[in-house]
Design an enzyme around this catalytic site. Structure first.
Site, PDB file in Angstrom:
ATOM      1  N   ASN A 103      43.548  41.583  39.883  1.00 55.06           N
ATOM      2  CA  ASN A 103      43.380  42.257  41.172  1.00 55.06           C
ATOM      3  C   ASN A 103      43.607  43.759  41.042  1.00 55.06           C
ATOM      4  O   ASN A 103      44.371  44.220  40.207  1.00 55.06           O
ATOM      5  CB  ASN A 103      44.337  41.666  42.206  1.00 55.06           C
ATOM      6  N   HIS A 120      42.091  44.899  35.373  1.00 55.33           N
ATOM      7  CA  HIS A 120      40.880  45.510  35.929  1.00 55.33           C
ATOM      8  C   HIS A 120      41.154  46.844  36.617  1.00 55.33           C
ATOM      9  O   HIS A 120      40.395  47.261  37.483  1.00 55.33           O
ATOM     10  CB  HIS A 120      40.198  44.541  36.904  1.00 55.33           C
ATOM     11  N   CYS A 154      35.666  66.972  39.361  1.00 55.98           N
ATOM     12  CA  CYS A 154      36.901  67.525  38.801  1.00 55.98           C
ATOM     13  C   CYS A 154      36.713  69.028  38.553  1.00 55.98           C
ATOM     14  O   CYS A 154      35.584  69.517  38.492  1.00 55.98           O
ATOM     15  CB  CYS A 154      37.170  66.784  37.493  1.00 55.98           C
ATOM     16  N   GLY A 193      44.900  31.358  41.866  1.00 55.23           N
ATOM     17  CA  GLY A 193      43.846  31.998  42.662  1.00 55.23           C
ATOM     18  C   GLY A 193      42.753  32.657  41.862  1.00 55.23           C
ATOM     19  O   GLY A 193      42.226  33.693  42.251  1.00 55.23           O
ATOM     20  N   GLU A 221      41.087  24.819  45.407  1.00 55.61           N
ATOM     21  CA  GLU A 221      39.836  24.211  44.942  1.00 55.61           C
ATOM     22  C   GLU A 221      39.897  24.013  43.439  1.00 55.61           C
ATOM     23  O   GLU A 221      40.632  24.704  42.749  1.00 55.61           O
ATOM     24  CB  GLU A 221      38.645  25.146  45.210  1.00 55.61           C
ATOM     25  N   ALA A 237      47.994  29.584  47.677  1.00 58.86           N
ATOM     26  CA  ALA A 237      49.131  30.197  46.980  1.00 58.86           C
ATOM     27  C   ALA A 237      50.269  30.557  47.944  1.00 58.86           C
ATOM     28  O   ALA A 237      51.436  30.310  47.645  1.00 58.86           O
ATOM     29  CB  ALA A 237      48.658  31.437  46.226  1.00 58.86           C
TER      30      ALA A 237
HETATM   31  P1  NAD Z   1      37.020  34.615  42.287  1.00 57.17           P
HETATM   32  O1  NAD Z   1      36.507  35.106  43.585  1.00 57.17           O
HETATM   33  O2  NAD Z   1      36.076  34.308  41.199  1.00 57.17           O
HETATM   34  O3  NAD Z   1      37.891  33.300  42.555  1.00 57.17           O
HETATM   35  C1  NAD Z   1      38.845  33.202  43.574  1.00 57.17           C
HETATM   36  C2  NAD Z   1      39.612  31.904  43.390  1.00 57.17           C
HETATM   37  O4  NAD Z   1      40.671  31.900  44.322  1.00 57.17           O
HETATM   38  C3  NAD Z   1      38.782  30.633  43.636  1.00 57.17           C
HETATM   39  O5  NAD Z   1      39.006  29.704  42.583  1.00 57.17           O
HETATM   40  C4  NAD Z   1      39.356  30.106  44.957  1.00 57.17           C
HETATM   41  O6  NAD Z   1      39.319  28.691  45.045  1.00 57.17           O
HETATM   42  C5  NAD Z   1      40.772  30.614  44.895  1.00 57.17           C
HETATM   43  N1  NAD Z   1      41.447  30.777  46.183  1.00 57.17           N
HETATM   44  C6  NAD Z   1      40.891  31.095  47.384  1.00 57.17           C
HETATM   45  N2  NAD Z   1      41.860  31.178  48.322  1.00 57.17           N
HETATM   46  C7  NAD Z   1      43.038  30.919  47.693  1.00 57.17           C
HETATM   47  C8  NAD Z   1      44.383  30.868  48.111  1.00 57.17           C
HETATM   48  N3  NAD Z   1      44.733  31.099  49.379  1.00 57.17           N
HETATM   49  N4  NAD Z   1      45.342  30.577  47.203  1.00 57.17           N
HETATM   50  C9  NAD Z   1      45.018  30.337  45.900  1.00 57.17           C
HETATM   51  N5  NAD Z   1      43.743  30.371  45.442  1.00 57.17           N
HETATM   52  C10 NAD Z   1      42.771  30.663  46.325  1.00 57.17           C
HETATM   53  O7  NAD Z   1      38.095  35.694  41.842  1.00 57.17           O
HETATM   54  P2  NAD Z   1      38.703  36.057  40.432  1.00 57.17           P
HETATM   55  O8  NAD Z   1      38.852  34.841  39.606  1.00 57.17           O
HETATM   56  O9  NAD Z   1      39.898  36.880  40.735  1.00 57.17           O
HETATM   57  O10 NAD Z   1      37.619  36.989  39.693  1.00 57.17           O
HETATM   58  C11 NAD Z   1      36.779  37.897  40.274  1.00 57.17           C
HETATM   59  C12 NAD Z   1      37.105  39.381  40.211  1.00 57.17           C
HETATM   60  O11 NAD Z   1      37.448  39.749  41.515  1.00 57.17           O
HETATM   61  C13 NAD Z   1      38.243  39.904  39.460  1.00 57.17           C
HETATM   62  O12 NAD Z   1      37.691  40.688  38.477  1.00 57.17           O
HETATM   63  C14 NAD Z   1      39.014  40.852  40.424  1.00 57.17           C
HETATM   64  O13 NAD Z   1      39.170  42.117  39.823  1.00 57.17           O
HETATM   65  C15 NAD Z   1      38.119  40.994  41.553  1.00 57.17           C
HETATM   66  N6  NAD Z   1      38.602  41.094  42.946  1.00 57.17           N
HETATM   67  C16 NAD Z   1      39.839  41.555  43.241  1.00 57.17           C
HETATM   68  C17 NAD Z   1      40.268  41.593  44.568  1.00 57.17           C
HETATM   69  C18 NAD Z   1      41.649  42.120  44.857  1.00 57.17           C
HETATM   70  O14 NAD Z   1      42.122  43.030  44.180  1.00 57.17           O
HETATM   71  N7  NAD Z   1      42.337  41.552  45.856  1.00 57.17           N
HETATM   72  C19 NAD Z   1      39.453  41.124  45.587  1.00 57.17           C
HETATM   73  C20 NAD Z   1      38.177  40.669  45.267  1.00 57.17           C
HETATM   74  C21 NAD Z   1      37.767  40.663  43.926  1.00 57.17           C
END
Ligand code: NAD
Length: 255
Positions: A103, A120, A154, A193, A221, A237
């Site tokens: 994240n 990331h 910059c 997650g 899931e 979570a």
């Molecule tokens: P993904 O979207 O591929 O998967 C999300 C996962 O989270 C799924 O398996 C889903 O079932 C699960 N999920 C959904 N709600 C949940 C909950 N309440 N508790 C636990 N699990 C839950 O995301 P990913 O695997 O993180 O990969 C995708 C990319 O997304 C990463 O590279 C990340 O950098 C980026 N991203 C980051 C953010 C952030 O910083 N918050 C937000 C969106 C995407």
């Protein structure tokens, strides 16, 4: 009802002194930040190639800059949820603990986690593509205001971009190497997650498992990791992690 099911899981967690955790966008879903692949996933509304790639930035830097500023504002308006707080708590009760995150939202740090490995990057910083200078929020906004075309540059003339890893870019070497070491040396690896679809981050739970760690997944899931997990705690979570950490404390005789 217990979330840590099975005698083996309990025995391992009772003794575990080295825990590594990998989090993905799912852990921040309950803070109100959309995941990538869920039903309300960000990419359903926007094209990832346009907004999260070097080519997209090159084609339209103003749009990409605006998009990241907009996301940063949304993220700053959110708060760590009980899952982020529970992980900060878990870090305090084991001798060695690494929190590896995909994240970019910095919610783990805001929850109090100390050893956070950002695979990331993060959305709070920007950097110059020419000289590498890093700009925090205030510095970036200050430069941004000076450019009417919404494309901040910059002092050295280089373009300033978000400090996040875009599609097709390698992960920061030092961060990945630290994450890799934690994965292959830990006793327990907890994947939370994350869909397990984005490599190379998704390889970390596999490295951990094949090097003898007990692999736990927390996800409502099934994911690409569920089949290799030793324990799947099915749930959101924010709902299951606080209980999970309380149970670990009890197992360790801390309650
Ligand atoms: P993904 O979207 O591929 O998967 C999300 C996962 O989270 C799924 O398996 C889903 O079932 C699960 N999920 C959904 N709600 C949940 C909950 N309440 N508790 C636990 N699990 C839950 O995301 P990913 O695997 O993180 O990969 C995708 C990319 O997304 C990463 O590279 C990340 O950098 C980026 N991203 C980051 C953010 C952030 O910083 N918050 C937000 C969106 C995407």
């Amino acid at each position: 009802m217990s979330v840590i099911e099975g005698k083996k899981a309990k025995e391992i967690l009772k003794k575990a002194e080295f825990i590594a955790v990998l989090t993905g966008s799912g852990i921040s879903a309950e803070s109100g930040i959309p995941t990538f692949r869920g039903n309300d996933g960000l990419w359903k509304k926007f094209s990832p190639e346009e907004l999260s790639s070097f080519e997209g930035f090159y084609r339209n830097p103003a749009m990409v800059t605006e998009w990241y500023r907009y996301r940063r504002k949304i993220i700053l308006g959110t708060k760590p949820n009980p899952a982020h707080l529970a992980l900060a708590d878990l870090e305090r009760i084991v001798a060695e603990f690494y929190l590896i995150t995909q994240n970019i939202d910095r919610l783990h740090q805001r929850a109090g986690s100390k050893k956070v490995i950002e695979l990331h990057g993060n959305i709070m910083e920007n950097y110059c593509m020419k000289c590498g200078k890093v700009f925090d929020i205030e510095e970036f906004d200050c430069v941004y205001e000076k450019f009417e075309d919404h494309v901040p540059r910059c002092e050295c003339g280089g373009y300033i971009r978000p400090n996040v890893v875009w599609f097709g870019e390698p992960l920061p070497e030092e961060a990945f190497s630290e994450a890799y070491k934690a994965a292959v040396n830990c006793e327990v690896f907890i994947s939370i997650g994350t869909s397990g679809a984005v490599r190379p981050a998704a390889d970390l739970p596999r490295y951990a498992k094949y090097n003898g760690a007990y692999l736990i997944e927390i996800n409502p899931e099934r994911s690409y990791l569920t089949d290799i997990a030793d324990l799947w705690v099915k749930g959101k979570a924010g709902e299951v992690l606080p209980q999970f950490v309380e149970e670990v404390k009890k197992l360790k005789g801390m309650k």
